[in-house]
Design a protein around this motif. Structure first.
Motif, PDB file in Angstrom:
ATOM      1  N   UNK A  10       0.252   1.188  14.115  1.00 38.59           N
ATOM      2  CA  UNK A  10       0.393   2.383  13.279  1.00 38.59           C
ATOM      3  C   UNK A  10       1.770   2.464  12.772  1.00 38.59           C
ATOM      4  N   UNK A  11       1.857   2.261  11.565  1.00 44.83           N
ATOM      5  CA  UNK A  11       3.145   2.142  10.709  1.00 44.83           C
ATOM      6  C   UNK A  11       3.135   0.886   9.838  1.00 44.83           C
ATOM      7  N   UNK A  12       3.198   1.023   8.674  1.00 36.83           N
ATOM      8  CA  UNK A  12       3.172   0.086   7.757  1.00 36.83           C
ATOM      9  C   UNK A  12       4.307  -0.332   7.170  1.00 36.83           C
ATOM     10  N   UNK A  13       5.515  -0.177   7.805  1.00 38.15           N
ATOM     11  CA  UNK A  13       6.766  -0.761   7.225  1.00 38.15           C
ATOM     12  C   UNK A  13       7.038  -2.065   7.695  1.00 38.15           C
ATOM     13  N   UNK A  40       2.626   3.525  -0.219  1.00 34.69           N
ATOM     14  CA  UNK A  40       3.212   2.250  -0.823  1.00 34.69           C
ATOM     15  C   UNK A  40       2.730   1.097  -0.021  1.00 34.69           C
ATOM     16  N   UNK A  41       2.395   0.155  -0.478  1.00 38.40           N
ATOM     17  CA  UNK A  41       2.280  -1.298   0.047  1.00 38.40           C
ATOM     18  C   UNK A  41       3.697  -1.480   0.950  1.00 38.40           C
ATOM     19  N   UNK A  42       3.643  -2.133   2.210  1.00 39.80           N
ATOM     20  CA  UNK A  42       4.953  -2.320   3.033  1.00 39.80           C
ATOM     21  C   UNK A  42       6.231  -2.847   1.934  1.00 39.80           C
ATOM     22  N   UNK A  43       7.310  -1.910   2.290  1.00 45.28           N
ATOM     23  CA  UNK A  43       8.530  -2.178   1.456  1.00 45.28           C
ATOM     24  C   UNK A  43       9.658  -2.412   2.385  1.00 45.28           C
ATOM     25  N   UNK A  44      10.747  -3.028   1.987  1.00 48.06           N
ATOM     26  CA  UNK A  44      11.974  -3.091   2.535  1.00 48.06           C
ATOM     27  C   UNK A  44      13.029  -2.059   2.544  1.00 48.06           C
ATOM     28  N   UNK A  45      13.420  -1.518   3.563  1.00 44.13           N
ATOM     29  CA  UNK A  45      14.410  -0.400   3.541  1.00 44.13           C
ATOM     30  C   UNK A  45      16.005  -0.565   3.325  1.00 44.13           C
ATOM     31  N   UNK A  77      -5.694  -2.067   5.398  1.00 46.68           N
ATOM     32  CA  UNK A  77      -4.535  -1.213   5.222  1.00 46.68           C
ATOM     33  C   UNK A  77      -4.921   0.137   4.885  1.00 46.68           C
ATOM     34  N   UNK A  78      -4.663   0.897   5.695  1.00 47.90           N
ATOM     35  CA  UNK A  78      -4.850   2.440   5.386  1.00 47.90           C
ATOM     36  C   UNK A  78      -3.886   3.215   5.229  1.00 47.90           C
ATOM     37  N   UNK A  79      -3.320   3.584   4.126  1.00 47.61           N
ATOM     38  CA  UNK A  79      -2.047   3.795   3.658  1.00 47.61           C
ATOM     39  C   UNK A  79      -2.081   5.524   3.081  1.00 47.61           C
ATOM     40  N   UNK A  80      -0.850   6.021   3.073  1.00 45.94           N
ATOM     41  CA  UNK A  80      -0.938   7.435   2.660  1.00 45.94           C
ATOM     42  C   UNK A  80      -1.628   8.426   3.590  1.00 45.94           C
ATOM     43  N   UNK A  81      -1.765   8.066   4.908  1.00 42.61           N
ATOM     44  CA  UNK A  81      -2.408   8.780   5.649  1.00 42.61           C
ATOM     45  C   UNK A  81      -1.858   9.093   6.994  1.00 42.61           C
ATOM     46  N   UNK A  82      -0.777   9.867   7.422  1.00 43.32           N
ATOM     47  CA  UNK A  82       0.031   9.821   8.615  1.00 43.32           C
ATOM     48  C   UNK A  82      -0.887  10.042  10.039  1.00 43.32           C
ATOM     49  N   UNK A 129      18.341   9.915   2.918  1.00 42.98           N
ATOM     50  CA  UNK A 129      18.068   8.415   2.217  1.00 42.98           C
ATOM     51  C   UNK A 129      17.170   7.781   3.350  1.00 42.98           C
ATOM     52  N   UNK A 130      15.837   7.474   3.259  1.00 42.40           N
ATOM     53  CA  UNK A 130      14.944   6.972   4.191  1.00 42.40           C
ATOM     54  C   UNK A 130      13.843   6.132   3.195  1.00 42.40           C
ATOM     55  N   UNK A 131      13.310   7.015   2.620  1.00 35.94           N
ATOM     56  CA  UNK A 131      12.134   6.420   1.823  1.00 35.94           C
ATOM     57  C   UNK A 131      12.123   5.771   0.267  1.00 35.94           C
ATOM     58  N   UNK A 132      11.427   5.225  -0.384  1.00 35.94           N
ATOM     59  CA  UNK A 132      11.820   4.916  -1.755  1.00 35.94           C
ATOM     60  C   UNK A 132      11.947   5.973  -2.562  1.00 35.94           C
TER      61      UNK A 132
END
Length: 397
Positions: A10-13, A40-45, A77-82, A129-132
């Motif tokens: 649970x968490x795609x970062x 989004x697909x996993x990205x770097x913060x 990958x199930x994205x955009x669904x918290x 500032x946390x997300x893209x």
């Protein structure tokens, strides 16, 4: 212990992706699902406050893996669904859309969220500032801002102030510490960082408390200090800390206290449930304390330990903490812990040259190493911490 038939992350970062990759790398062949709240697909913060905010990178350059690499993981990958609920007894996770999945092992990697400035959530011109999306929105406003106030003098606030100043606007950094990042670096190096900011034109108002924000027609107009002074601001960036994303777990039955409370194997308080990354607060056997680390390196290293323990290795996670920050012409790297009352010795280079390695000791024992523009030498001095940690664990046994 046999490998679980299914794992739900649970968490795609960074921490969630690294857990999935570590499982596959260690030979896990069962069903693997990665659930993320962002689309989004996993990205770097880390690049958000530097390369993306400055405009040096396009947002898509933060993506951690290409689509082909992710496909090769053979993971769903199930994205955009918290996630909104966890039944710890059955290890069933439910999302906002109503999607529900049960797994033999669940890894919680939901990270942190910024702490907002009270009452300013809907005020235009106020940013976190946390997300893209946060980075893109802030970048757009900084480009036209004549005056920027950054509230918060920790790592993120200091980085944002440096990046914003590089874009040419007038930047003021406000915070309660005596110098930027004093809690993370100690007084001596933090004062040098403060001088670096001042030399590049950042106005420092430190040791100051913010009493509130002023506004005009729904947009921020200034920052009011407890002294009564009001700082004019076209844009205000709030970097006053973060909170672990555990609110969705409050009815789960897990023990929560400044994160998901775990044992030394990063196991939560229910069978088959683990935590990793910023949200995990676990018992560090080497330090003899509960620890929660908010940095990119820990996300990757802890993911490897969690994957190993899911697959039956049963080993404690005892990292030497590490983080870095880039501000103006300084790359600062920190290994270990830098206590405020530690004895600090420059063991290579010099502060005047802005190239040095500092060794931090407490009670004669090395506890931390800090490097300023000396990455190779800093890594070499890290060995003193490894040796000290090995001696400590040997004595405990």
């Amino acid at each position: 212990m046999s490998a679980p038939g299914s794992v739900l992350v649970v968490g795609a970062s960074a921490a969630g992706l690294a857990t999935a990759e570590s499982l596959r790398r260690k030979g896990y062949q069962g069903a693997l699902t990665v659930l993320g709240d962002e689309p989004h697909l996993p990205y770097d913060r880390p690049p958000l406050s530097k390369q993306v905010l400055s405009g040096a990178w396009r947002p898509e350059q933060t993506q951690l893996r290409g689509r082909d690499v992710l496909d090769a993981l053979d993971a769903e990958f199930v994205l955009g669904d918290p996630a909104v609920a966890l039944d710890a007894a059955t290890r069933a996770v439910t999302t906002a859309s109503g999607w529900t999945r049960r797994a033999d092992a669940v890894v919680l990697a939901t990270g942190i969220r910024p702490r907002p400035f009270p009452g300013a959530e809907d005020l235009r011109g106020v940013h976190v500032l946390r997300t893209l999306e946060d980075a893109v929105a802030l970048r757009g406003e900084l480009a036209a801002a004549a005056s920027v106030v950054v509230v918060g003098d920790g790592v993120l606030g200091s980085e944002i102030a440096a990046t914003a100043r590089g874009l040419g606007g007038a930047v003021t950094l406000v915070g309660p510490q005596a110098a930027p990042m004093a809690n993370q670096l100690g007084r001596q190096v933090a004062e040098l960082l403060g001088r670096t900011h001042a030399e590049h034109g950042v106005r420092l108002l430190l040791g100051a408390a913010v009493d509130g924000l002023t506004e005009h027609q729904g947009r921020v107009h200034g920052v009011r200090l407890d002294t009564g002074e009001v700082l004019t601001a076209d844009v205000v960036v709030v970097a006053i800390g973060s909170v672990p994303v555990t609110d969705w777990l409050e009815e789960s039955g897990l023990v929560l206290d400044n994160g998901v409370v775990c044992d030394s194997r990063c196991r939560a308080s229910a069978e088959g449930i683990y935590a990793v990354g910023d949200v995990a607060r676990w018992h560090h056997e080497g330090l003899g304390a509960m620890v929660r680390l908010e940095n990119r390196t820990n996300a990757t290293e802890q993911a490897g330990a969690v994957a190993a323990n899911i697959l039956g290795e049963d080993r404690p996670y005892t990292p030497i903490p590490y983080f870095w920050t880039d501000q103006f012409n300084a790359r600062i790297q920190v290994h270990g812990t830098l206590a405020a009352d530690a004895d600090v010795e420059i063991v290579e280079g010099s502060e005047n040259d802005r190239r040095f390695v500092a060794l931090y000791r407490k009670g004669g024992r090395p506890t931390g190493v800090l490097g300023w523009n000396m990455p190779k030498q800093t890594r070499l001095h890290r060995q003193a911490l490894v040796d000290a940690a090995d001696r400590s664990l040997t004595l405990q046994r």
